[in-house]
Design an enzyme around this catalytic site. Structure first.
Site, mmCIF file in Angstrom:
data_model
loop_
_atom_site.group_PDB
_atom_site.id
_atom_site.type_symbol
_atom_site.label_atom_id
_atom_site.label_comp_id
_atom_site.label_asym_id
_atom_site.label_seq_id
_atom_site.Cartn_x
_atom_site.Cartn_y
_atom_site.Cartn_z
ATOM 1 N N TYR A 94 -5.528 6.118 -9.002
ATOM 2 C CA TYR A 94 -6.702 5.340 -8.599
ATOM 3 C C TYR A 94 -7.943 5.798 -9.357
ATOM 4 O O TYR A 94 -8.781 4.980 -9.752
ATOM 5 C CB TYR A 94 -6.927 5.460 -7.092
ATOM 6 N N CYS A 104 0.823 -1.217 0.000
ATOM 7 C CA CYS A 104 0.000 0.000 0.000
ATOM 8 C C CYS A 104 0.854 1.264 0.000
ATOM 9 O O CYS A 104 1.699 1.443 0.886
ATOM 10 C CB CYS A 104 -0.890 -0.028 1.235
#
Length: 339
Positions: A180, A49
């Protein structure tokens, strides 16, 4: 990075995540009820992440390894989200839990929302303290100073904070979060809008960094940490998986040299686990990659090639010093390293 409870293997993209729900702060004076205290808290991260990787890098640069312990979750989740299957017996050896969600439930019984990393957990109570990822690193830099190592750099120098914040806001909006927006877009129009903003901002950053080694001032700051965690993932996952494919990072001479410079700086590249990164994105985002095939490329050996950015001057750690090698037990496994 957030996962949604009850939906096996799925993730909620960061841009869809509401502001961090648990935003208590650990401060030097304990004004929120959580005082800075060596050994009391545990930082839970996924090396896959980018949001969690910021905290890993900053913790290492500041020498907080003895002050706050580190837990690394499996890059793949099941129906109960982030899990400690990398640890013996499938439980975190300090917290004694099998799933990060257990710390959320200890904080709020019956909690059924998203489970995100990075997260800081209070070891004595087992309760989640905060999952406020933008604030965690800033507090490490400003509230945990009494526990910094000798020679720790000032990653958020007060005279430069307005400029650092301005740069970080633009990087977050168009790059960190922009990839994203492109990758999880539900329409051609939304994808194209995000794609253009990603590369418009990267072009501006390339221009900014053409004659300066770092984003703000002549030393590494929080702004560099936040940009690096996206750049280091760009060719491995964002270029193909998220369709941010105008060009690879390795095809932009300035940004590629800048990213390699940071990667080769102690505290940056030695925290990066490409195996976790690639497996998480390609095997968890099944709506994008239903076959769950993990690509073999790109060739990672070029991360260690000369960058020549030192010719621009700058002092990576300012008046401080580099951190030592990774703490025992915190080294990236061989399969995740670039070389």
């Amino acid at each position: 990075m957030t996962t949604t409870v009850g939906n096996p293997g799925s993730t909620t993209p960061e841009y869809e995540r509401s502001p961090s729900r648990f935003t208590d702060r650990i401060t030097a004076d304990g004004r929120d009820g959580w005082p800075v205290e060596a050994g009391r808290y545990r930082l839970v991260v996924s090396r896959a992440c980018p949001w969690a990787s910021r905290a890993v890098i900053v913790r290492r640069l500041l020498g907080l390894e003895d002050a706050i312990s580190l837990a690394v979750v499996d890059p793949l989740q099941d129906e109960r989200s982030w899990r400690f299957t990398l640890d013996e017996g499938g439980r975190d050896p300090v917290l004694g839990i099998a799933f990060l969600g257990e710390a959320y439930a200890a904080r709020e019984p019956g909690y059924d929302g998203g489970i995100s990393v990075p997260a800081i957990v209070d070891v004595p109570s087992g309760k989640l303290v905060t999952n406020d990822y933008p604030r965690i690193t800033l507090d490490f830099e400003t509230e945990w100073t009494a526990l910094h190592r000798d020679g720790a750099p000032d990653l958020y120098p007060e005279p430069l904070r307005d400029e650092i914040d301005e740069v970080m806001d633009a990087v977050y909006r168009d790059v960190n979060n922009g990839v994203y927006l492109a990758g999880f877009a539900k329409s051609q129009r939304a994808y194209e809008r995000a794609y253009r903003r990603v590369f418009e901002r990267l072009d501006l950053l390339s221009e900014r960094l053409a004659d300066r080694r770092y984003l703000v001032g002549d030393t590494i700051t929080e702004a560099d940490v936040r940009l690096f965690t996206t750049l280091v993932r760009f060719d491995a996952v964002y270029h193909g998986h998220f369709k941010c494919n105008r060009n690879k990072l390795a095809e932009d001479p300035v940004l590629w040299a800048y990213a390699r410079d940071l990667f080769q700086t102690p505290g940056f590249g030695d925290t990066v686990d490409f195996d976790h990164i690639k497996r998480h994105y390609h095997q968890v985002h099944t709506d994008i990659n239903p076959t769950q095939i993990v690509p073999l490329g790109p060739d990672l050996s070029s991360w260690s090639t000369p960058h020549h950015r030192e010719e621009l001057g700058g002092r990576p750690f300012g008046d401080g010093t580099p951190p030592g090698p990774p703490a025992a037990g915190e080294e990236v496994p061989p399969e995740g390293r670039a070389a």
